[in-house]
Design an enzyme around this catalytic site. Structure first.
Site, mmCIF file in Angstrom:
data_model
loop_
_atom_site.group_PDB
_atom_site.id
_atom_site.type_symbol
_atom_site.label_atom_id
_atom_site.label_comp_id
_atom_site.label_asym_id
_atom_site.label_seq_id
_atom_site.Cartn_x
_atom_site.Cartn_y
_atom_site.Cartn_z
ATOM 1 N N ASP A 76 75.483 31.338 100.554
ATOM 2 C CA ASP A 76 75.782 29.791 100.340
ATOM 3 C C ASP A 76 75.048 29.092 101.423
ATOM 4 O O ASP A 76 73.655 29.079 101.525
ATOM 5 C CB ASP A 76 77.114 29.583 100.431
ATOM 6 C CG ASP A 76 77.836 28.319 100.033
ATOM 7 O OD1 ASP A 76 77.906 28.057 98.991
ATOM 8 O OD2 ASP A 76 78.117 27.391 101.141
ATOM 9 N N ARG A 77 75.641 28.289 102.157
ATOM 10 C CA ARG A 77 74.870 27.583 102.973
ATOM 11 C C ARG A 77 74.293 28.452 104.140
ATOM 12 O O ARG A 77 73.033 28.042 104.625
ATOM 13 C CB ARG A 77 75.935 26.663 104.167
ATOM 14 C CG ARG A 77 76.903 25.642 103.313
ATOM 15 C CD ARG A 77 76.222 24.312 103.054
ATOM 16 N NE ARG A 77 75.910 24.341 101.455
ATOM 17 C CZ ARG A 77 74.988 23.401 101.197
ATOM 18 N NH1 ARG A 77 74.706 22.210 101.514
ATOM 19 N NH2 ARG A 77 74.919 23.240 99.731
ATOM 20 N N ARG A 81 70.730 28.746 102.654
ATOM 21 C CA ARG A 81 69.798 27.796 102.821
ATOM 22 C C ARG A 81 69.199 27.814 104.567
ATOM 23 O O ARG A 81 68.257 27.194 104.623
ATOM 24 C CB ARG A 81 70.572 26.354 102.397
ATOM 25 C CG ARG A 81 71.032 26.697 100.974
ATOM 26 C CD ARG A 81 71.785 25.297 100.500
ATOM 27 N NE ARG A 81 72.479 25.893 99.351
ATOM 28 C CZ ARG A 81 71.842 25.933 98.228
ATOM 29 N NH1 ARG A 81 70.613 26.047 97.855
ATOM 30 N NH2 ARG A 81 72.572 26.226 97.035
ATOM 31 N N HIS A 124 81.361 19.316 94.738
ATOM 32 C CA HIS A 124 82.012 19.154 95.900
ATOM 33 C C HIS A 124 80.371 18.995 96.557
ATOM 34 O O HIS A 124 80.533 18.154 97.809
ATOM 35 C CB HIS A 124 82.234 20.434 96.689
ATOM 36 C CG HIS A 124 81.402 21.743 96.368
ATOM 37 N ND1 HIS A 124 81.190 22.420 95.162
ATOM 38 C CD2 HIS A 124 80.575 22.524 97.265
ATOM 39 C CE1 HIS A 124 80.291 23.563 95.313
ATOM 40 N NE2 HIS A 124 80.121 23.495 96.671
ATOM 41 N N TRP A 125 79.214 19.242 96.229
ATOM 42 C CA TRP A 125 77.977 18.803 96.792
ATOM 43 C C TRP A 125 77.934 17.037 96.903
ATOM 44 O O TRP A 125 77.624 16.742 98.027
ATOM 45 C CB TRP A 125 76.971 19.203 95.936
ATOM 46 C CG TRP A 125 76.421 20.333 96.210
ATOM 47 C CD1 TRP A 125 77.278 21.600 96.505
ATOM 48 C CD2 TRP A 125 74.880 21.024 96.374
ATOM 49 N NE1 TRP A 125 76.482 22.806 96.548
ATOM 50 C CE2 TRP A 125 75.038 22.629 96.433
ATOM 51 C CE3 TRP A 125 73.725 20.390 95.916
ATOM 52 C CZ2 TRP A 125 73.966 22.932 96.433
ATOM 53 C CZ3 TRP A 125 72.630 21.150 96.360
ATOM 54 C CH2 TRP A 125 72.661 22.654 96.375
ATOM 55 N N TYR A 144 76.333 18.618 104.327
ATOM 56 C CA TYR A 144 76.233 18.119 102.886
ATOM 57 C C TYR A 144 75.380 16.820 102.572
ATOM 58 O O TYR A 144 74.606 16.671 101.728
ATOM 59 C CB TYR A 144 77.270 18.210 102.021
ATOM 60 C CG TYR A 144 77.793 19.579 101.509
ATOM 61 C CD1 TYR A 144 77.364 20.093 100.401
ATOM 62 C CD2 TYR A 144 78.650 20.375 102.454
ATOM 63 C CE1 TYR A 144 77.873 21.313 100.050
ATOM 64 C CE2 TYR A 144 78.939 21.580 102.120
ATOM 65 C CZ TYR A 144 78.737 22.227 101.028
ATOM 66 O OH TYR A 144 78.963 23.515 100.461
ATOM 67 N N HIS A 152 81.181 33.690 93.196
ATOM 68 C CA HIS A 152 80.527 33.153 94.261
ATOM 69 C C HIS A 152 80.614 33.899 95.767
ATOM 70 O O HIS A 152 79.451 34.197 96.173
ATOM 71 C CB HIS A 152 81.013 31.504 94.614
ATOM 72 C CG HIS A 152 80.165 30.972 95.680
ATOM 73 N ND1 HIS A 152 78.812 30.881 95.398
ATOM 74 C CD2 HIS A 152 80.557 30.450 96.807
ATOM 75 C CE1 HIS A 152 78.189 30.129 96.705
ATOM 76 N NE2 HIS A 152 79.591 29.805 97.353
#
Length: 296
Positions: free
Chosen positions: A108-109, A112, A153-154, A215, A274
């Protein structure tokens, strides 16, 4: 309360140029850095890390703004929570631990952050694994109704005027458990001790503010950095794993997307949603162990 990591892992608080990063280290062998996503901490890897530690030195870190790492107050434009800043934290952590070159796995994050780390410090990253993501730039460029509904949620977390901070702060436990339970499809249940730690850490208003800033950065400064690197490929071998029942698995040709961002791509879907390191830890540990084997 006790955390679900074996005693062979030791905890450290490392100064990354003024930002304290909380991490756990265990095992022996070629180093691998494990990065978590939203809204968790390093404990998302609590099933996977002990398996990898049989052949690797495993570093599990809380990203800045998460867990027990420092939470700088967000400024205008959120540069403190750009993936570039978060990636640099982790580079400095690994250097402080004596590792100039290492593998990275991010969910997830954290994936990135790993993506940005592989671009900004290609000599440091020997291999990169990303779990249940496609690149941020691709996601925003191809966003439509399904993305807006599936990944609402983004946009909610990037909203201004203190709206998400206020609403999440009113009941952080509900927000965390609702998000996690909505994106779980069979497999291993979430460990109550790990969930309790996520709730404890996210009950800090500074953590909520930091994650919202992250975010906002994703929709702002991160995209600026990604646009500047458009067409530049990750040099390190890249493994993509995703849940066959996740939004990512249902919505993208994941390997084809990543081949536009990296020169050496392989990967596959896993039976889950996820949160793969918690839902399918045995499959994730096996895939990462095979991928990182022999890489230095």
């Amino acid at each position: 309360m006790s955390v679900p990591l074996p005693g062979s892992f030791t905890y450290h608080a490392i100064d990354a140029d003024g930002v304290t990063i909380h991490c756990a280290v265990g095992g022996d062998g070629p180093p691998v850095l494990l990065l978590h996503g939203y809204p968790q901490t390093h404990l998302i890897w609590h099933h996977v890390a002990p398996v990898l530690a049989a052949r690797h030195t495993v570093v599990l870190a809380d990203l800045r703004g998460y867990g027990d790492s420092a939470k700088p107050a967000p400024g205008a434009g959120q540069p403190e929570y750009a993936k570039r800043a978060m990636a640099r934290d982790q580079l400095l952590v690994m250097r402080a631990l004596g590792f100039d070159r290492f593998g990275v796995a991010g969910h997830d994050r954290g994936g990135r952050v790993g993506h940005r780390l592989a671009l900004d410090a290609p000599g440091a990253v020997s291999a990169l694994a990303v779990l249940d993501i496609v690149p941020t730039r691709h996601a925003f460029e191809h966003a439509g109704k399904e993305f807006g509904l599936g990944y609402f949620h983004w946009f909610f977390l990037a909203a201004g005027n203190g709206i998400p901070e206020h609403l999440i702060g009113a009941d952080p436990e509900f927000w965390i458990t609702a998000r996690m339970n909505a994106r779980h499809h069979g497999g291993t249940p979430f460990d109550p001790a790990a969930v309790a730690e996520y709730v404890r850490c996210f009950s800090d208003p500074a953590a909520v503010a930091a994650s919202c800033a992250g975010y906002r950065a994703a929709a702002g400064v991160d995209l600026e950095h990604d646009e500047a690197d458009a067409g530049r490929l990750i040099a390190a071998p890249l493994l993509a794993l995703w849940g066959e029942h996740s939004f990512v698995g249902r919505s993208y040709d994941v390997l084809d997307v990543w081949r536009g961002y990296a020169s050496d791509v392989r990967g596959r879907a896993l039976p889950g949603d996820h949160y793969l390191p918690e839902e399918r830890p045995e499959l994730v540990a096996a895939a990462l162990g095979e991928f990182f084997a022999g890489r230095r």
